[in-house]
Design a protein around this motif. Sequence first.
Motif, PDB file in Angstrom:
ATOM      1  N   VAL A  99     -73.934  51.756 164.460  1.00 43.41           N
ATOM      2  CA  VAL A  99     -74.118  51.715 163.006  1.00 43.41           C
ATOM      3  C   VAL A  99     -74.590  50.314 162.619  1.00 43.41           C
ATOM      4  N   SER A 100     -75.776  49.955 163.091  1.00 41.12           N
ATOM      5  CA  SER A 100     -76.271  48.598 162.877  1.00 41.12           C
ATOM      6  C   SER A 100     -76.625  48.324 161.430  1.00 41.12           C
ATOM      7  N   THR A 101     -76.760  49.353 160.600  1.00 41.97           N
ATOM      8  CA  THR A 101     -76.970  49.121 159.171  1.00 41.97           C
ATOM      9  C   THR A 101     -75.731  48.521 158.518  1.00 41.97           C
ATOM     10  N   SER A 102     -74.591  48.587 159.209  1.00 40.68           N
ATOM     11  CA  SER A 102     -73.354  47.975 158.725  1.00 40.68           C
ATOM     12  C   SER A 102     -73.018  46.729 159.528  1.00 40.68           C
ATOM     13  N   CYS A 103     -74.033  46.095 160.085  1.00 45.42           N
ATOM     14  CA  CYS A 103     -73.832  44.881 160.875  1.00 45.42           C
ATOM     15  C   CYS A 103     -72.995  43.869 160.096  1.00 45.42           C
ATOM     16  N   GLY A 107     -78.165  41.875 157.030  1.00 51.88           N
ATOM     17  CA  GLY A 107     -78.560  41.862 155.625  1.00 51.88           C
ATOM     18  C   GLY A 107     -79.838  42.640 155.416  1.00 51.88           C
ATOM     19  N   TRP A 108     -80.499  42.364 154.297  1.00 52.90           N
ATOM     20  CA  TRP A 108     -81.649  43.162 153.872  1.00 52.90           C
ATOM     21  C   TRP A 108     -82.832  42.254 153.583  1.00 52.90           C
ATOM     22  N   TRP A 109     -84.019  42.757 153.845  1.00 51.89           N
ATOM     23  CA  TRP A 109     -85.231  41.981 153.592  1.00 51.89           C
ATOM     24  C   TRP A 109     -85.389  41.740 152.086  1.00 51.89           C
ATOM     25  N   GLY A 110     -85.899  40.572 151.765  1.00 55.81           N
ATOM     26  CA  GLY A 110     -86.106  40.216 150.367  1.00 55.81           C
ATOM     27  C   GLY A 110     -84.877  39.626 149.710  1.00 55.81           C
ATOM     28  N   SER A 111     -83.936  39.125 150.515  1.00 52.66           N
ATOM     29  CA  SER A 111     -82.708  38.577 149.941  1.00 52.66           C
ATOM     30  C   SER A 111     -82.185  37.434 150.811  1.00 52.66           C
ATOM     31  N   ASP A 112     -81.233  36.687 150.264  1.00 51.22           N
ATOM     32  CA  ASP A 112     -80.586  35.635 151.043  1.00 51.22           C
ATOM     33  C   ASP A 112     -79.777  36.263 152.175  1.00 51.22           C
ATOM     34  N   ASP A 113     -79.823  35.631 153.351  1.00 50.25           N
ATOM     35  CA  ASP A 113     -79.026  36.141 154.459  1.00 50.25           C
ATOM     36  C   ASP A 113     -77.643  35.474 154.444  1.00 50.25           C
ATOM     37  N   ARG A 114     -76.828  35.804 155.436  1.00 52.95           N
ATOM     38  CA  ARG A 114     -75.463  35.270 155.475  1.00 52.95           C
ATOM     39  C   ARG A 114     -75.381  33.936 156.202  1.00 52.95           C
ATOM     40  N   LEU A 115     -76.561  33.405 156.577  1.00 48.91           N
ATOM     41  CA  LEU A 115     -76.601  32.160 157.330  1.00 48.91           C
ATOM     42  C   LEU A 115     -77.111  30.994 156.496  1.00 48.91           C
ATOM     43  N   GLY A 116     -77.417  31.277 155.243  1.00 43.59           N
ATOM     44  CA  GLY A 116     -77.898  30.211 154.374  1.00 43.59           C
ATOM     45  C   GLY A 116     -79.399  30.139 154.266  1.00 43.59           C
ATOM     46  N   GLY A 117     -80.104  31.160 154.755  1.00 40.57           N
ATOM     47  CA  GLY A 117     -81.553  31.205 154.653  1.00 40.57           C
ATOM     48  C   GLY A 117     -82.000  32.395 153.826  1.00 40.57           C
ATOM     49  N   PHE A 118     -83.314  32.627 153.792  1.00 43.75           N
ATOM     50  CA  PHE A 118     -83.878  33.718 153.024  1.00 43.75           C
ATOM     51  C   PHE A 118     -84.660  34.628 153.964  1.00 43.75           C
TER      52      PHE A 118
END
Length: 349
Positions: A99-103, A107-118
């Motif tokens: 269930v990699s959509t629940s990684c 995250g999702w394209w077009g948004s900030d990621d959880r690592l501090g980038g975009f």
Amino acid sequence: MRATVIYGERDIRLEEVPNPILSTGGDAIVRVVAACVCGSDLWPYRGVTPTNEPHRIGHEFVGIVDEIGPDVQTIKVGDFVIAPFYDCDNTCVNCQNGVSTSCLNGGWWGSDDRLGGFADGAQGERVRVPHADGSLVATPVQPTDAQVPGLLTLADVMGTGHHAAVSAGVTTGSTVVVVGDGAVGLCAIIAAKRLGASRIVAMSRHADRQAVAREFGATDIVEERGDAGVERIHEMFDGVGADCVLECVGTQESMDQAIRSARPGGMVGYVGVPNGGAELPIKALFGRNVGVNGGVASVRGYVEELLPEVLSGAIDPGRVFDLQLPLTEVAEAYAAMDERRAIKVLLRP
């Protein structure tokens, strides 16, 4: 670089935006070779999903890796890569459970990621991929131009159609009904055929899509909807309905059609993005022992399985792209799909 921005209902613009930059070590910059418009993009385009502020859009792309971060181990500069419609590390417990959509780190394209980038939207010239080794799949060889549309379907619609068939338990000899004649529904026909279905009914009212459905493996076409459609399906399958029904739209009406078209003890595999208050009728499901399984498709887990068949030509899901436009005409791409002048539009930067 240039990228697509949605401002509101039927307001799609191509604008100059900052170039993506490597920032977190395990990321990569991919130069987009092809992207596309998805049926789910039409919900904000039509105003069904509100756009509160302008933002980047697009979630399906293939391309060439231009740069990699120092922690990337498997993806190399120059690789031709397929990106799923989401970012994932492909190593967390949810990814390992399929269930990699629940990684937990995705995250999702077009948004900030959880690592501090975009993570850039896909309908642009370049995309920063936060988890290069997890999200991206490199093809074994550089594909030909003719193979690109088929490879692009592995970013979403072919994998999503496959998820519908797998979720419904399609196997050798299964009878199958596909609700929805968009790109996902048409790819679900391919998936049902390759899994061994003995009979595949495409529910479609459009001659051009019916022709593609037949080409992909549909044995029957049903144009009726609602009670008439359910009655027709029951007539075709021993008066009780089909073994497996693949719901590929996401409305209350399509889900109702799917559930009532399944035989007692049958299974509905649903992948249509829910909109318009779609809900499950628990009492009806309970009374007929009809199962429902599916959800957002973890397509990253299907790429390696489907990729060899796309490259060999054993399956040709790229046929769903019946219109190709340059990125400069992205607004027309949305309009063409919204007005059903195209099944799915491929964009070339």
